[in-house]
Design a protein around this motif. Sequence first.
Motif, PDB file in Angstrom:
ATOM      1  N   ALA A  28     -10.557  26.517  -5.219  1.00 33.98           N
ATOM      2  CA  ALA A  28      -9.961  26.122  -6.513  1.00 33.98           C
ATOM      3  C   ALA A  28      -9.816  24.600  -6.557  1.00 33.98           C
ATOM      4  CB  ALA A  28      -8.603  26.794  -6.692  1.00 33.98           C
ATOM      5  N   SER A  69      -1.873  27.720  -9.609  1.00 28.24           N
ATOM      6  CA  SER A  69      -0.478  27.480  -9.216  1.00 28.24           C
ATOM      7  C   SER A  69      -0.015  26.070  -9.595  1.00 28.24           C
ATOM      8  CB  SER A  69      -0.317  27.705  -7.713  1.00 28.24           C
ATOM      9  OG  SER A  69      -1.065  26.744  -7.007  1.00 28.24           O
ATOM     10  N   LEU A 103     -16.208  30.011 -11.779  1.00 28.33           N
ATOM     11  CA  LEU A 103     -15.342  30.453 -12.867  1.00 28.33           C
ATOM     12  C   LEU A 103     -14.496  29.302 -13.406  1.00 28.33           C
ATOM     13  CD1 LEU A 103     -13.984  33.814 -11.367  1.00 28.33           C
ATOM     14  CD2 LEU A 103     -15.892  33.496 -12.951  1.00 28.33           C
ATOM     15  N   PRO A 127     -13.066  32.601 -17.464  1.00 24.38           N
ATOM     16  CA  PRO A 127     -12.067  33.666 -17.619  1.00 24.38           C
ATOM     17  C   PRO A 127     -10.681  33.165 -18.055  1.00 24.38           C
ATOM     18  CG  PRO A 127     -12.237  33.084 -15.319  1.00 24.38           C
ATOM     19  CD  PRO A 127     -13.185  32.167 -16.057  1.00 24.38           C
ATOM     20  N   LEU A 134      -7.515  28.392 -22.545  1.00 20.35           N
ATOM     21  CA  LEU A 134      -8.918  28.240 -22.894  1.00 20.35           C
ATOM     22  C   LEU A 134      -9.523  27.297 -21.863  1.00 20.35           C
ATOM     23  CD1 LEU A 134      -9.133  25.184 -24.249  1.00 20.35           C
ATOM     24  CD2 LEU A 134      -8.412  26.369 -26.288  1.00 20.35           C
ATOM     25  N   GLY A 136     -10.349  24.271 -20.521  1.00 21.78           N
ATOM     26  CA  GLY A 136      -9.830  23.009 -21.041  1.00 21.78           C
ATOM     27  C   GLY A 136     -10.486  21.781 -20.449  1.00 21.78           C
TER      28      GLY A 136
END
Length: 687
Positions: A28, A69, A103, A127, A134, A136
Amino acid sequence: MTAINEVVDLSKEGDIAVVTVNSPPVNALSANVRDGLTEAFKQAIGDASAKAIVLICDGRTFIAGADISEFGKPPRGAPLGEVLSAIENAPKPVIAAIHGTALGGGLETALVAHYRVAVPSAKLGLPEVKIGLLPGAGGTQRLPRIVGVEKALEMITGGDPIGAKEAAATGLVDEVVEEGKLREQAIAFAKKVVGEGRPLKKVRDLPCSASPELFDKFFKANAKAFRGRMAPVNCAKAVQAATELPFDEGMKRERELFTELVTGDQSRALRYVFFAEREAAKIPDVPADTPVRDVKKVGVIGAGTMGGGISMNFLNAGIPVTMVEVQQEALDRGVGVIRKNYENSAKRGKLTAEQVEQRMGLLTPSLNLEDLADCDLVIEAVFELMDIKKELFGKLDKIVKQGAILASNTSYLNVDEMAACTSRPQDFIGLHFFSPANVMKLLEIVRGEKTGKDIIATCMGLAKKIGKVAVLVGVCHGFVGNRMLFQRTREANKLVDEGAMPWQVDKVLYDFGLPMGPFAMGDLAGLDIGWKAETSKSSTIRECLCEAGRRGQKTGAGYYDYDENRNASPSPVTEKIINDLRAKKGITPRAISDEEIFERTIYPMINEGAKILEEGKAIRASDIDIVWLNGYGWPAYRGGPMFYANLVGLKTVADKMNEFQAKYGDDFAVSPLLQRLADEGKTFADL
Ligand code: 3H9
């Protein structure tokens, strides 16, 4: 190889620079990753001997998105927008090399690269809508430019990823490379780009247009699906902006629409749900490395709606099932229903005819309990009568091999009492599926007093395998979900006795976001469940309706009248039945506000949830929310009843319950835990 920081490094393969992200579990885009990328690209761009840059990830996946997070916390590290601009404006080709799942922010990162290559198993998607956001970081502006407006609308408002092959067909991926050879083939691709002097393709420079009617039609067609939800609406608005505004202005619009979402309660709730679902899988005293038993063959007792639905879960997962009934006719009917369900799926194109036969081939119907002897798991789904279940488990104990798991699908009875009828209570567990069991996601796993940890671990794992969301609960009447539902049902009925009409009660809950209210739900399930003509005394509205032949949707009438397409409308007949019964009982109806309906049906549920926590029947408040989201249609964007209570404030809930108790009695007695948290100004999240 140079380590840029703990999660990003930079290396060279000939004249190709390779930036590698390695930030488990899913790479991430945390502050660390963004900082690492900033520095790595700066160095790779500054290195005159590097002719192109490959961006690749170690571990199980390409970047799976922004770090969820981090939302709602003070900003740290390089802003994502700046990182992506630096990549897009690199003066040499950047190639994103994709495996696993690209993703959200991950795909947005790939979209600022000049080329994308992927292995066949890779999945690409945006997703964000599923967590109330959305895309962004330019996703809403770039994706429609590359895959087309309609496809982008579908992907962004639906949130489901597409495979590499489809991505290649839409132009999202430039080349599909061999599985397992991503790094070398991405580098080869980069060399080809350099060798052929291919241009720096920027997605932002592609044209994007659509007729305005396309969006009108889209919003109309999805009005029901988007009901109450802000995110898909803002997603579509952002895509519309891509078709109407120059790129940079579109980006500004995307940012405004994103900010509206990220600061709102819906996204907060959905982000909470994302983590709550994963948390529910963790059982504090059952560590992840607890040994599990092999479940290769399942037995199901009962071929009715429940037994059939339960069986389908295992057949779908390729696990053979022996389904036992008492009578041939019931068995044949049960098998017939399963076949029909599969054939209907085939008609809708969800299964091939071959898959239907494969699944049916795994099913062994039987009239003989002895046929369950070699099953690894046996689940009973017979009548909800304790004596019948006890007798059954007594028999099964003698038939089924040692080491097998014995389970009851009871929806409220005491699992320990059943376990006590066997010589192996450590192998006994409750597996409460929700109807229709082949569709509903929730599985309440009921831990008995003596249930072994390996049995719990096995069932939690098995639940995942058959696509269920499992929540571990303790033994109590109705467990978590139904125990709370009893509260709502009781109050809904009382409200109608006192003066509300069923459709007023239903509308309040529907407008809150539930798929239907309690009375519509009763009509759907059938009002005659548990009702007997011989003992019916015209003492409740439900009894009166059943006596009048109004048994719910299946008879074309229940609380509501139904047309031939099962559309409901408020019924004058029901209204008369209600008014007559009130008159008979001497009740003068009063006008009841929507607010009272809401608080009287929802707050006692929250209160019951607090009692469940107090008694240790659920591990955490968020587990209760997961039960309600997956078993009862509580709208995910409202986070679940316990999350909702935190949002309105536990003091508000407790004060109202106290007020109701003074007016309407002890059904509203506040749980000590709820009162304590309210007094201390805390929430369930503080537990
Ligand atoms: C976004 O990108 C916004 C942008 O547009 C930018 C705007 C400015 N963040 O699911 P798993 C954790 S929004 C933080 O069990 P799997 C997860 O909690 C994001 N943590 O694995 C779990 O932790 P733990 C858009 C994350 O193999 C662990 O990773 N992206 C994130 O079944 C393993 O997860 C998404 O919404 C994250 N983004 O499935 C994708 N993702 O082990 C969300 C995962 O402590 N993620 N974790 O419980 C997924 O859909 C799945 O995790 C994925 C892997 C398919 C990737």
